[in-house]
Design a protein around this motif. Structure first.
Motif, PDB file in Angstrom:
ATOM      1  N   VAL A   1      46.445  16.785  15.947  1.00  0.00           N
ATOM      2  CA  VAL A   1      47.952  17.216  16.591  1.00  0.00           C
ATOM      3  C   VAL A   1      49.033  17.224  15.858  1.00  0.00           C
ATOM      4  CG1 VAL A   1      49.496  17.180  18.436  1.00  0.00           C
ATOM      5  CG2 VAL A   1      47.523  17.175  18.837  1.00  0.00           C
ATOM      6  N   PHE A   2      49.152  15.686  15.055  1.00  0.00           N
ATOM      7  CA  PHE A   2      50.754  15.573  14.304  1.00  0.00           C
ATOM      8  C   PHE A   2      49.961  16.166  12.983  1.00  0.00           C
ATOM      9  CE2 PHE A   2      51.239  12.470  17.739  1.00  0.00           C
ATOM     10  CZ  PHE A   2      52.560  12.569  18.032  1.00  0.00           C
ATOM     11  N   ALA A   3      48.799  15.700  12.506  1.00  0.00           N
ATOM     12  CA  ALA A   3      48.849  16.562  11.264  1.00  0.00           C
ATOM     13  C   ALA A   3      49.258  17.723  10.992  1.00  0.00           C
ATOM     14  CB  ALA A   3      47.485  16.271  10.284  1.00  0.00           C
ATOM     15  N   THR A   4      48.070  18.682  12.039  1.00  0.00           N
ATOM     16  CA  THR A   4      49.158  20.260  12.245  1.00  0.00           C
ATOM     17  C   THR A   4      50.773  20.346  12.212  1.00  0.00           C
ATOM     18  OG1 THR A   4      46.744  20.056  12.787  1.00  0.00           O
ATOM     19  CG2 THR A   4      48.901  22.096  12.913  1.00  0.00           C
ATOM     20  N   LEU A   5      51.209  19.479  13.223  1.00  0.00           N
ATOM     21  CA  LEU A   5      52.229  19.423  13.289  1.00  0.00           C
ATOM     22  C   LEU A   5      53.338  19.844  11.611  1.00  0.00           C
ATOM     23  CD1 LEU A   5      53.163  17.929  16.213  1.00  0.00           C
ATOM     24  CD2 LEU A   5      53.430  20.342  15.820  1.00  0.00           C
ATOM     25  N   ARG A   6      52.998  18.610  11.336  1.00  0.00           N
ATOM     26  CA  ARG A   6      53.351  18.219   9.777  1.00  0.00           C
ATOM     27  C   ARG A   6      52.892  19.079   8.485  1.00  0.00           C
ATOM     28  NH1 ARG A   6      51.371  13.412   9.614  1.00  0.00           N
ATOM     29  NH2 ARG A   6      49.676  13.862   8.291  1.00  0.00           N
ATOM     30  N   ARG A   7      51.697  19.723   8.591  1.00  0.00           N
ATOM     31  CA  ARG A   7      51.662  20.732   7.241  1.00  0.00           C
ATOM     32  C   ARG A   7      51.893  21.842   7.658  1.00  0.00           C
ATOM     33  NH1 ARG A   7      45.239  17.829   6.151  1.00  0.00           N
ATOM     34  NH2 ARG A   7      46.005  15.342   6.814  1.00  0.00           N
ATOM     35  N   TYR A   8      51.824  22.222   9.084  1.00  0.00           N
ATOM     36  CA  TYR A   8      51.655  23.855   9.333  1.00  0.00           C
ATOM     37  C   TYR A   8      53.205  23.685  10.305  1.00  0.00           C
ATOM     38  CZ  TYR A   8      46.923  23.554   7.878  1.00  0.00           C
ATOM     39  OH  TYR A   8      45.585  23.963   6.650  1.00  0.00           O
ATOM     40  N   ALA A   9      53.708  22.956   9.799  1.00  0.00           N
ATOM     41  CA  ALA A   9      55.438  23.091  10.164  1.00  0.00           C
ATOM     42  C   ALA A   9      55.694  24.694  10.181  1.00  0.00           C
ATOM     43  CB  ALA A   9      56.294  22.478  10.294  1.00  0.00           C
TER      44      ALA A   9
ATOM     45  N   GLY B   1      41.101  23.743   6.673  1.00  0.00           N
ATOM     46  CA  GLY B   1      42.245  22.772   5.844  1.00  0.00           C
ATOM     47  C   GLY B   1      42.543  24.648   5.000  1.00  0.00           C
ATOM     48  N   ARG B   2      43.304  25.674   5.578  1.00  0.00           N
ATOM     49  CA  ARG B   2      43.670  26.934   4.350  1.00  0.00           C
ATOM     50  C   ARG B   2      45.022  26.608   4.917  1.00  0.00           C
ATOM     51  NH1 ARG B   2      38.713  31.046   6.474  1.00  0.00           N
ATOM     52  NH2 ARG B   2      37.188  30.100   4.752  1.00  0.00           N
ATOM     53  N   ARG B   3      46.223  27.060   3.903  1.00  0.00           N
ATOM     54  CA  ARG B   3      46.894  27.381   4.010  1.00  0.00           C
ATOM     55  C   ARG B   3      47.119  29.135   5.134  1.00  0.00           C
ATOM     56  NH1 ARG B   3      49.409  26.116  -2.205  1.00  0.00           N
ATOM     57  NH2 ARG B   3      49.267  24.394  -1.699  1.00  0.00           N
ATOM     58  N   THR B   4      48.258  29.346   5.419  1.00  0.00           N
ATOM     59  CA  THR B   4      48.711  30.367   5.956  1.00  0.00           C
ATOM     60  C   THR B   4      50.379  30.928   6.067  1.00  0.00           C
ATOM     61  OG1 THR B   4      48.353  31.235   8.425  1.00  0.00           O
ATOM     62  CG2 THR B   4      49.088  28.967   8.958  1.00  0.00           C
ATOM     63  N   THR B   5      50.556  31.869   6.587  1.00  0.00           N
ATOM     64  CA  THR B   5      52.056  32.013   7.177  1.00  0.00           C
ATOM     65  C   THR B   5      52.305  32.294   8.002  1.00  0.00           C
ATOM     66  OG1 THR B   5      51.421  34.382   6.260  1.00  0.00           O
ATOM     67  CG2 THR B   5      51.719  32.844   4.250  1.00  0.00           C
ATOM     68  N   VAL B   6      53.749  32.822   8.267  1.00  0.00           N
ATOM     69  CA  VAL B   6      54.016  32.651   9.396  1.00  0.00           C
ATOM     70  C   VAL B   6      53.668  34.356   9.866  1.00  0.00           C
ATOM     71  CG1 VAL B   6      56.423  33.351  10.613  1.00  0.00           C
ATOM     72  CG2 VAL B   6      56.276  31.109   9.378  1.00  0.00           C
ATOM     73  N   ARG B   7      53.770  35.122   8.713  1.00  0.00           N
ATOM     74  CA  ARG B   7      53.710  36.127   9.212  1.00  0.00           C
ATOM     75  C   ARG B   7      51.839  36.676   9.628  1.00  0.00           C
ATOM     76  NH1 ARG B   7      55.025  40.789   5.049  1.00  0.00           N
ATOM     77  NH2 ARG B   7      57.176  40.460   5.497  1.00  0.00           N
ATOM     78  N   ALA B   8      51.327  36.125   8.851  1.00  0.00           N
ATOM     79  CA  ALA B   8      49.834  36.139   9.368  1.00  0.00           C
ATOM     80  C   ALA B   8      49.935  35.246  10.337  1.00  0.00           C
ATOM     81  CB  ALA B   8      49.300  35.328   8.817  1.00  0.00           C
TER      82      ALA B   8
END
Length: 350
Positions: A41-49, A136-143
């Motif tokens: 959870v905290f890793a998601t909050l940090r990496r995908y903020a 482990g994939r990048r994503t965007t606000v739009r996606a």
């Protein structure tokens, strides 16, 4: 003579430990313990903020603007009535109260529906973000917003069904208690004996609501990650929770307590910063509501911003925990780790 040692301490004892499970994203692709759940959870909050909070913040900002506009319109339409009933010792009539109740009743109804839709969107965006975070994939606000919007109706349907399932049994229990109350009162046994069963039914309603909430708690995640309809998602949730209810309840409760403590830490300074009431003097004319609101304006804006921050934290943190527990249960029961590892190894589609 050989020095083999006790039975079981031969060559096998020196075998290297098994390799750790793959971890392409925020969690290892294996059954998750408590540390792995909250670490994810905290890793998601940090990496995908950015995609996580960006979509949620946009949704709640739009909701705040909508509510502020509705309240402003309602206030403007009944300003005279509000000033009339705000004056001390004023003679209030039904004709003064009815427009106020109507105006703010409409605000409450429309705002409640809008808040429910925003909550469904935020839950869908959390699940959509976590899907990419696990791989482990990048994503965007739009996606994230695009995928969340497509699944918001299903999540909203789940929320409405959950509310119906939880509220109907509670309503039946209360209706039975009230019927018993009036039955005892009709016999002349006294109000003390009549009200006892109503209070005895209160402890029954909360455990029932909590049990149903945990049982169907995975339904929003299933609606997003499996593209399931509301009914199918709730069946999937009940199947995955079966046999692990207490573990899921304990971890969810711990997450809720963490959110509660963080919210209190943020809101406590605001409570002490509230402006003091103006001193009252009998010689001064009684202030109207129009006089008080400008004095409270800065505090109301600050309070709204702080409440938005707390709401944002609550709305994001708990769905992330629930979605990770959903992934964990699928890993344990359905061997999802193999599929996730294969999906992480494939290049993302354009």
């Amino acid at each position: 003579m050989g020095y083999g040692g006790p039975e079981g301490w031969g060559a096998g004892w020196w075998a290297p430990p098994p390799p750790p499970p793959p971890k392409p994203g925020v969690i290892p692709l294996a059954p998750l313990g408590l540390e792995a759940v909250f670490g994810g959870v905290f890793a998601t909050l940090r990496r995908y903020a950015k995609p996580l909070f960006g979509s949620a913040l946009a949704a709640y900002a739009a909701l705040t603007v909508l509510l502020a506009g509705l309240v402003a319109l309602a206030y403007a339409s009944v300003k005279d009535q509000l000033d009339a009933i705000y004056v001390p010792d004023a003679h209030v009539e039904w004709d003064d109260v009815r427009p106020i109740l109507t105006a703010f009743g409409v605000v409450w109804a429309v705002g409640g529906l809008a808040a429910l839709a925003v909550s469904a969107f935020v839950q869908a965006s959390c699940a959509a973000t976590l899907r990419e975070a696990v791989l482990g994939r990048r994503t965007t606000v739009r996606a994230v917003a695009r995928h969340a919007l497509s699944r918001t109706p299903a999540v909203l349907g789940v929320m409405l069904l959950m509310a119906l399932i939880v509220l109907v049994p509670m309503a039946l229990i209360f209706a039975g208690g009230i019927a018993f109350f009036f039955g005892v009162m009709a016999t002349g046994s006294g109000p003390a004996l009549a009200i006892v069963p109503v209070f005895l039914l209160l402890p029954l309603t909360m455990p029932l609501a909590i049990w149903l909430y945990v049982l169907f708690g995975f339904a929003p995640a299933a609606a997003v990650l499996e593209s399931a309809g509301p009914v199918t998602a709730m069946r999937r949730s009940a199947r995955l929770v079966r046999g692990a209810w207490w573990r899921i309840f304990g971890i969810t409760l711990l997450g809720a307590l963490m959110v509660l403590v963080a919210s209190l830490v943020v809101q406590m300074p605001l409570m002490f910063a509230a402006p003091a009431a103006a001193p009252y003097s009998p010689a001064d004319p009684s202030p109207t509501l129009s006089d008080v609101l400008p004095h409270m304006g800065a505090y109301l804006v600050l309070s709204m911003l702080v409440n938005l921050l707390v709401q944002l934290l609550t709305a994001v943190f708990l769905p992330l925990i629930t979605t990770l527990l959903y992934v964990d249960q699928r890993i344990r029961k359905e061997g999802l780790a193999t599929s996730l590892a294969a999906a992480a190894a494939r290049p993302p589609s354009a």
